[in-house]
Design an enzyme around this catalytic site. Structure first.
Site, PDB file in Angstrom:
ATOM      1  CG  ASP A 102      -2.298   0.363   1.025  1.00 36.64           C
ATOM      2  OD1 ASP A 102      -3.179  -0.335   1.552  1.00 36.64           O
ATOM      3  OD2 ASP A 102      -2.536   1.329   0.272  1.00 36.64           O
ATOM      4  CG  ASP A 204      -4.809   5.570   1.022  1.00 32.93           C
ATOM      5  OD1 ASP A 204      -5.725   4.747   1.208  1.00 32.93           O
ATOM      6  OD2 ASP A 204      -4.723   6.651   1.627  1.00 32.93           O
ATOM      7  CD  GLU A 259      -9.098   4.111  -1.385  1.00 34.17           C
ATOM      8  OE1 GLU A 259      -8.137   4.836  -1.063  1.00 34.17           O
ATOM      9  OE2 GLU A 259      -9.968   3.750  -0.582  1.00 34.17           O
ATOM     10  CG  HIS A 333      -9.165  -1.365   4.968  1.00 35.85           C
ATOM     11  ND1 HIS A 333      -9.119  -1.379   3.583  1.00 35.85           N
ATOM     12  CD2 HIS A 333      -8.667  -0.176   5.344  1.00 35.85           C
ATOM     13  CE1 HIS A 333      -8.600  -0.244   3.154  1.00 35.85           C
ATOM     14  NE2 HIS A 333      -8.311   0.507   4.188  1.00 35.85           N
ATOM     15  CG  ASP A 334     -11.513   2.060   4.087  1.00 37.94           C
ATOM     16  OD1 ASP A 334     -10.945   2.424   3.040  1.00 37.94           O
ATOM     17  OD2 ASP A 334     -10.967   2.070   5.214  1.00 37.94           O
TER      18      ASP A 334
END
Ligand code: TEU
Length: 566
Positions: A102, A204, A259, A333-334
């Site tokens: 990431d 990200d 993302e 994870h969000d």
């Protein structure tokens, strides 16, 4: 290069997303670590995973669970050592697997040395690594942009009397990508990891790095009037990404996924078309906002099934026709667990988990499996705000009450929407804490772990885990899953999502019932006559009995089937 059409090996791959804090603890600390992941690579290889996306393990104060990076080149001791990281890469390569890490360069932690320097004075050499503005003439905020975690997007710095921009937490300061030195630093840190053998990056909120330099006020009366239109897919974003591709992604032959927060189809086509030389693929989130009332995450409504199908159709046909490539996902994870959100985590837990998987894995794109999704892990069903850890949830619990909701009303919304829903520890077996840790887990393990865990599902040939393994294998076997033209088959059916993937010599058909009631689905006359009438072979289904093949199919509750016509 990884993005050249002939080398897009990742178009047949499945990516497994590892939230390291909750995957496997090897030390008894109560939080997961790199060695814990390395010790479970055989599990992922057995599942058929080729790419592991490891979320941030860099030095971080953990205000946003690692997305607040304080040193981009060092492993946080909570996750282990650089030797552990090097061992992970070796062990992945031994298995023919790849590592995607990431990269969080829209912002850094305010504890990063760059920021610690920048905040010292207006003429500090690092000052322009970040985005500083004077107070407005009335002494207030530079503009009315809002943080994505609630509250204003500007934080006042007493030392220099200016505000700095923080689109997320107040301890996550946005980096100034207009500054060429920042762009050089970002490229250099990526090269550092590529040189260590990392095969790809998940970037990200990378579509937020280019801000409208006028920093104008937004219209707060608009449903998305929080300033996002002045920094989302901003004026120089493609220029900056092409620069990264030229410096890093291309030369190191990396597989990359952007993302894209609040993005558009048009931009994602540009971000992911190979000839644009930007990213390999993109995440967009539109399909995960169909239960946002008035487009607001913290206002609940039942999910809009017709809109969900419309969005899948729009993005499948739009990206495919233009040569873009989707990163396919239900979970991360969000997000709350899709099983609890779009399926049934009670009576039809197994069927609906398999239904969601089949529906997604038959689409054009590269599928992502988020840890625990392959087991049918549901939301943890907590009833006490003290169970929750996430900074966004804690902020919103306070803000919702400031807006006039009672604590109980605010908690009901947090239970549905909190990112913690997907962050409970991975469930490995029926031992204490589900085999995640010998210590006390940082976040409580879901109470259903004795029934829902890797060990029990590995023993069951009809488990959700077995279903995912078969889907991942089918993607490698059946070319039509990668290349087939997407054609929607159901016309506004209240419960069924049906589509085909039209290949040169084969047709894939996927029919899924998103409801708990048996329902009929009929192919159109044209489609039946042209394609489906000459018989189909079932590739995978989620019920012991498969509906008899015919122009009209009777689909059981949460029934989902993938057929192929050769
Ligand atoms: O997420 C950005 C993002 O779109 C979501 O966090 C969303 O904005 C948020 O949940 C508000 O609804 C990325 C990471 O995935 C997330 O974990 C980080 O918190 C965030 O960026 C900041 O780095």
């Amino acid at each position: 290069m990884a993005n050249e059409p002939q080398q897009q090996w990742w178009r047949k791959s499945t990516v497994y997303q590892v939230y390291p804090k909750s995957f496997k603890d090897s030390t008894g600390s109560g939080t997961g670590d790199i060695k814990g992941l390395t010790g479970r690579l055989d599990y992922l290889q057995e599942l058929g995973i080729e790419i592991v996306w490891l979320q941030p393990v860099y030095v971080s104060p953990q205000n946003d669970n690692g997305y607040d990076v304080a040193d981009y080149r060092q492993i946080d001791p909570a996750f282990g050592t650089m030797e552990d990281f090097d061992e992970l890469i070796r062990e992945l390569k031994k298995r023919g697997m790849h590592l995607m890490t990431d990269i969080v360069v829209n912002h850094s932690s305010t504890e990063h040395p760059w920021f610690q320097e920048a905040r010292q004075s207006k003429d500090n050499p690092y000052r322009d690594y970040y985005i500083w503005r004077d107070p407005a003439p009335d002494g207030g905020l530079p503009n009315n942009w809002q943080s994505k975690f609630g509250g204003p997007a500007w934080q006042f710095d007493e030392t220099t009397g200016q505000y700095f921009l923080a689109l997320f937490d107040k301890t996550q300061a946005d980096l100034n990508w207009e500054n060429e030195q920042v762009r050089r630093e970002a490229a250099d840190l990526m090269i550092y990891w590529a040189e260590k053998g990392v095969d790809g990056f998940r970037m990200d909120v990378i579509n937020l790095i280019s801000k409208d330099q006028r920093f104008p006020d937004d219209d707060p009366s608009a449903s998305t009037g929080d300033g996002r239109k002045f920094y989302t897919d901003g004026p120089r974003v493609h220029e900056f990404i092409k620069e990264l591709h030229a410096k890093v992604f291309g030369p190191y032959n990396l597989v990359t996924v952007g993302e894209m927060s609040s993005t558009t189809l048009e931009h994602c086509i540009r971000y992911s078309k190979p000839e644009e030389r930007e990213f390999s693929m993109t995440f967009n989130f539109h399909h995960l906002k169909v239960d946002y009332k008035n487009g607001q995450k913290w206002e609940l409504k039942p999910y809009d099934f017709a809109e969900l199908k419309r969005l899948f159709t729009e993005w499948q046909t739009g990206m495919q026709q233009a040569g873009g490539w989707n990163a396919l996902f239900w979970n991360n994870h969000d997000q709350p667990r899709a099983l609890s959100r779009f399926g049934d985590d009670g009576e039809y837990r197994t069927e609906s988990a398999k239904m969601l998987a089949t529906t997604l894995h038959g689409l054009q794109g590269t599928p992502y499996v988020y840890q625990g999704e392959e087991l049918g892990m549901p939301n943890p069903d907590w009833h006490d705000i003290r169970e929750f850890n996430d900074i966004e949830s804690k902020n919103m619990y306070r803000i919702l009450q400031e807006r006039g909701l009672t604590g109980g009303q605010a908690l009901e919304i947090i239970r549905e929407r909190s990112r913690d829903n997907s962050r409970t520890p991975m469930q490995w077996d029926a031992s204490e804490h589900a085999g995640f840790t010998e210590g006390t887990p940082w976040l409580r393990v879901d109470r259903r772990y004795r029934q829902i865990n890797v060990q029990s599902e590995q023993a069951d040939p009809h488990s959700i885990l077995a279903h995912y393994k078969q889907l991942i294998k089918l993607r490698k076997q059946e070319q039509v899953i990668s290349d087939g033209l997407f054609v929607r088959l159901d016309e506004e059916h209240p419960h069924i999502f049906a589509y085909s993937r039209i290949g040169e010599t084969e047709t894939l058909i996927v029919v899924s019932n998103f409801s708990g009631t048996q329902t009929g689905f009929s192919f159109t006359e044209d489609f039946w006559a042209s394609r489906a009438g000459n018989g189909a072979r079932l590739l995978i289904g989620n019920t012991r009995q498969t509906p008899a093949w015919g122009k009209t199919l009777e689909i059981p509750p949460y029934g989902s089937y993938m057929w192929i016509i050769r």
